[in-house]
Design an enzyme around this catalytic site. Structure first.
Site, PDB file in Angstrom:
ATOM      1  N   SER A   2       0.917  -1.368   0.063  1.00 13.12           N
ATOM      2  CA  SER A   2      -0.157  -0.009  -0.064  1.00 13.12           C
ATOM      3  C   SER A   2       0.887   1.269  -0.163  1.00 13.12           C
ATOM      4  O   SER A   2       1.770   1.553  -0.944  1.00 13.12           O
ATOM      5  CB  SER A   2      -0.949   0.091   1.164  1.00 13.12           C
ATOM      6  OG  SER A   2      -1.783   1.147   1.075  1.00 13.12           O
ATOM      7  N   HIS A   3       0.711   2.169   0.832  1.00 12.05           N
ATOM      8  CA  HIS A   3       1.214   3.270   1.150  1.00 12.05           C
ATOM      9  C   HIS A   3       2.811   3.338   1.754  1.00 12.05           C
ATOM     10  O   HIS A   3       3.484   4.272   1.663  1.00 12.05           O
ATOM     11  CB  HIS A   3       0.535   4.312   2.246  1.00 12.05           C
ATOM     12  CG  HIS A   3       0.514   3.832   3.512  1.00 12.05           C
ATOM     13  ND1 HIS A   3      -0.297   2.430   3.764  1.00 12.05           N
ATOM     14  CD2 HIS A   3       1.124   3.839   4.573  1.00 12.05           C
ATOM     15  CE1 HIS A   3      -0.230   2.249   4.977  1.00 12.05           C
ATOM     16  NE2 HIS A   3       0.622   3.039   5.519  1.00 12.05           N
TER      17      HIS A   3
ATOM     18  N   ASP B  80      -2.683   6.548  -3.335  1.00 13.75           N
ATOM     19  CA  ASP B  80      -1.654   5.610  -2.939  1.00 13.75           C
ATOM     20  C   ASP B  80      -1.125   4.602  -3.632  1.00 13.75           C
ATOM     21  O   ASP B  80      -1.750   4.228  -4.875  1.00 13.75           O
ATOM     22  CB  ASP B  80      -1.965   5.218  -1.561  1.00 13.75           C
ATOM     23  CG  ASP B  80      -2.774   4.059  -1.218  1.00 13.75           C
ATOM     24  OD1 ASP B  80      -3.649   3.877  -2.075  1.00 13.75           O
ATOM     25  OD2 ASP B  80      -2.652   3.164  -0.368  1.00 13.75           O
TER      26      ASP B  80
ATOM     27  N   ASP C 112      -1.566   1.194  -3.807  1.00 16.66           N
ATOM     28  CA  ASP C 112      -2.410   0.385  -4.489  1.00 16.66           C
ATOM     29  C   ASP C 112      -3.744   0.905  -4.592  1.00 16.66           C
ATOM     30  O   ASP C 112      -4.587   0.163  -5.359  1.00 16.66           O
ATOM     31  CB  ASP C 112      -2.558  -0.944  -3.484  1.00 16.66           C
ATOM     32  CG  ASP C 112      -3.227  -0.566  -2.032  1.00 16.66           C
ATOM     33  OD1 ASP C 112      -2.693   0.393  -1.680  1.00 16.66           O
ATOM     34  OD2 ASP C 112      -3.891  -1.404  -1.534  1.00 16.66           O
TER      35      ASP C 112
ATOM     36  N   ASP D 106      -6.047   2.419  -2.897  1.00 19.02           N
ATOM     37  CA  ASP D 106      -7.383   2.607  -2.211  1.00 19.02           C
ATOM     38  C   ASP D 106      -7.580   3.776  -1.347  1.00 19.02           C
ATOM     39  O   ASP D 106      -8.586   4.167  -0.723  1.00 19.02           O
ATOM     40  CB  ASP D 106      -7.595   1.336  -1.235  1.00 19.02           C
ATOM     41  CG  ASP D 106      -6.350   1.090  -0.526  1.00 19.02           C
ATOM     42  OD1 ASP D 106      -5.331   1.932  -0.532  1.00 19.02           O
ATOM     43  OD2 ASP D 106      -6.474  -0.065   0.235  1.00 19.02           O
ATOM     44  N   ARG D 107      -6.344   4.670  -1.204  1.00 18.81           N
ATOM     45  CA  ARG D 107      -6.785   5.990  -0.605  1.00 18.81           C
ATOM     46  C   ARG D 107      -6.899   6.956  -1.450  1.00 18.81           C
ATOM     47  O   ARG D 107      -6.672   7.133  -2.665  1.00 18.81           O
ATOM     48  CB  ARG D 107      -5.281   6.047   0.402  1.00 18.81           C
ATOM     49  CG  ARG D 107      -5.020   5.011   1.430  1.00 18.81           C
ATOM     50  CD  ARG D 107      -3.994   5.413   2.175  1.00 18.81           C
ATOM     51  NE  ARG D 107      -3.679   4.587   3.149  1.00 18.81           N
ATOM     52  CZ  ARG D 107      -2.890   4.678   4.176  1.00 18.81           C
ATOM     53  NH1 ARG D 107      -2.426   5.847   4.436  1.00 18.81           N
ATOM     54  NH2 ARG D 107      -2.880   3.663   5.088  1.00 18.81           N
TER      55      ARG D 107
ATOM     56  N   LYS E 119     -11.597   0.063   0.356  1.00 16.82           N
ATOM     57  CA  LYS E 119     -11.822   1.631   0.184  1.00 16.82           C
ATOM     58  C   LYS E 119     -11.218   1.745  -1.353  1.00 16.82           C
ATOM     59  O   LYS E 119     -10.654   0.994  -1.758  1.00 16.82           O
ATOM     60  CB  LYS E 119     -10.734   2.201   1.230  1.00 16.82           C
ATOM     61  CG  LYS E 119      -9.468   1.936   1.489  1.00 16.82           C
ATOM     62  CD  LYS E 119      -8.595   2.565   2.567  1.00 16.82           C
ATOM     63  CE  LYS E 119      -7.148   2.168   2.732  1.00 16.82           C
ATOM     64  NZ  LYS E 119      -7.115   1.121   3.522  1.00 16.82           N
TER      65      LYS E 119
END
Ligand code: VG1
Ligand code: CO
Length: 542
Positions: A111-112, A276, A278, A280-281, A375
């Site tokens: 992710s992030h 981000d 992946d 989702d943010r 998300k």
């Protein structure tokens, strides 16, 4: 087919969102394989089953996918759906699992967290509802990692991931699919693309989107440029790079520098946004204006019926515990329930499946709805674009009008990163022990009205998650929350969440840092932060 002897690693317990480690740690012999076989054992009888597979394109994405393909073939899966070049954003993977009714999916992402050879790598398993595996599944996977003695792997050649189409490995079909089109189609079903296009054409609506060299680039180009006609030069950093260009793919004011510069300039477009690693943010910005993720969730809730897909209204909303209570005020007014869950998207799944909620979010730049079970960054950006096209007001105007009605929740998260794990645990333990003694104490301008350790009972399956963060409730209306991150890979990260409610519309345009300063100082005293961490101030404030 080979059966390979192996022995357990003791550090494969999934955190807030899957297993995350430094890339080099993941690359050691058997490390990935052990975890994947443990996922397969948790799924149980894998013969004939189907999976979605893809990742955010970071370093080690493709080799990991090749390994998982071979292991899936050896474990009897009948079909894998893989994003072209191994690319799938987390929301796209969630959609594909649901749309093609697979038995779940494996998403490769940290992710992030930064990527690259010296960055982080990660892997998560999503269940057939498209959502992150709930705790009982992640716990089963973890237990399997502790007792594993062998894994199965096929010895076929690597599959070509670049070309759409099908390949057969024994009884398993590997299908390389377009990473973007299903997702982009779904966005067209949810939002009024015609209206947005009109705004773009008449030059009353503009967007700068920063993909941060991560997975959303291809999605953003297809949706924002090809389908909506937005200015291509304002979709920035849109080529996914294995190391995210050396950056930190976390969409916040500290890390999305280039975007911040554009949005704080005289020529700023109407909306600024970033996603981000992946996808989702999301971060939402107006001209010279930052929307806290908690406010974004609240504004979305208040305006939900303006959007095509939700015009009939929604059953309820949810937020993670540390997320500000802005959305609670909206739910109250709408007369719908608002659930408070532990941090991490896995806790929203049951509520969404049971239609208790249709909208949810986290303070950490995450918002989503019942359209999938993750998300969703680009979905959130489109929500705001669509809202701007309808309201024909600036982002700032929309948010400040919201505050006038519901009050403003000043909000900030202070992170103390890479601190010593033992000290971090001691800090939390010491704080836990003194909780009851804190109640009724006067601290600065505040009185502590409650101090507790957040525990959650899932309203659908009754499962209990304890020790999810410490809440210090204050009077006048404010909160300080302490918890340790479950996504880091170096030492521990202490997250301190500060929130102060202001109902008086004359006091709603103050500077957040100044308003929260007394709470930041209080947090240091209450948890003895300087003593335990050796730090006098937070490393990152978002
Ligand atoms: C962080 C966030 C949390 C989010 C999680 C995964 O977890 O605080 O809200 O769900 O990351 O997001 P933690 O345990 O480090 O606070 V992502 O975009 O990594 O999938
Ligand atoms: Co993410």
């Amino acid at each position: 087919m080979k059966t390979v002897k192996t022995s357990p690693f003791t550090d494969q317990e999934p955190g807030t969102s899957g297993l995350r480690k430094q890339t080099k740690h993941f690359q050691q012999a058997h490390y990935l394989e052990n975890f994947v076989q443990s996922i397969f054992s948790a799924i149980g009888n894998t013969v004939g089953k189907t999976l979605v597979l893809g990742g955010d394109g970071r370093f080690f994405n493709v080799p990991a996918i090749q390994t998982i393909i071979k292991m899936a073939a050896a474990n009897g899966f009948s079909r894998l759906l893989i994003g072209q070049n191994g690319i799938l954003s987390t929301p796209a993977a969630s959609l594909l699992i649901r749309k093609y009714k697979t038995d779940g999916g494996i998403i490769l992402s940290a992710s992030h967290n930064p990527g690259g050879q010296n960055g982080d790598f990660g892997i998560k398993y999503n269940t057939p509802n498209g959502g992150p595996a709930p705790e009982k599944v992640t716990e089963a996977i973890y237990q399997n990692t502790l007792s594993i003695s062998e894994y199965k792997i096929e010895s076929n050649e690597d599959i070509n991931l670049d070309t759409l189409g099908q390949t057969q490995i024994n009884d398993m079909t590997v299908e390389i699919i377009d990473s973007v089109s299903d997702y982009a189609d779904m966005m067209e079903d949810i939002y009024d693309f015609e209206l947005i296009k009109q705004g773009v054409k008449s030059k009353t609506l503009s967007l700068c989107f920063d993909a941060m060299h991560a997975v959303t680039g291809p999605y953003a180009r297809e949706i924002f440029i090809n389908r909506l006609g937005l200015d291509a030069s304002l979709v920035i950093n849109s080529i996914p790079l294995e190391d995210f260009g050396g950056g930190h793919p976390d969409p916040n004011q500290a890390h999305a520098e280039e975007l911040m510069k554009i949005m704080n300039s005289d020529q700023a477009p109407d909306l600024g946004a970033a996603s981000d690693g992946d996808g989702d943010r999301n971060m939402i910005l107006g001209q010279n204006f930052f929307v806290t993720p908690s406010d974004s969730l609240a504004v979305m809730s208040a305006n939900i019926t303006e959007i095509k897909a939700y015009k009939a209204g929604i059953s309820g909303v949810a937020r993670s515990m540390p997320t500000s209570q802005a959305v609670d005020k909206v739910a109250e007014k709408l007369g719908i329930p608002c659930y408070e869950t532990p941090t991490g998207w896995k806790f929203f799944g049951n509520l969404l499946d049971a239609n208790k909620i249709a909208l949810c979010g986290e303070e950490s730049f995450g918002t989503g709805s019942n359209h999938i079970r993750e998300k969703d960054g680009i979905w959130a950006v489109l929500f705001w674009l669509n809202l701007l096209a309808i309201k024909k007001q600036s982002v700032e105007k929309i948010v400040s009008s919201h505050w006038t009605i519901y009050g403003r929740h000043y909000y900030g998260r202070h992170d103390y990163e890479a601190i010593d794990s033992n000290s971090a645990n001691k800090l939390m333990m010491t704080l836990r022990e003194k909780l009851t003694g804190l109640i009724s104490k006067k601290v600065g301008d505040y009185t502590i009205t409650d101090a507790c350790d957040f525990a959650y009972t899932d309203p659908i399956d009754g499962s209990i998650s304890a020790k999810q963060g410490i809440i210090i409730q204050l009077n006048p209306d404010a909160r300080i929350i302490f918890r340790l991150s479950g996504t880091g890979t170096q030492g521990a990260t202490l997250r301190v969440y500060l929130e102060k409610y202001e109902a008086d519309s004359n006091k709603q345009s103050f500077d957040t840092t100044q308003v929260l300063e007394p709470l930041a100082e209080l947090s240091k005293t209450i948890a003895d932060i300087v003593h335990f961490t050796g730090r006098t101030s937070a490393d990152v404030i978002t």
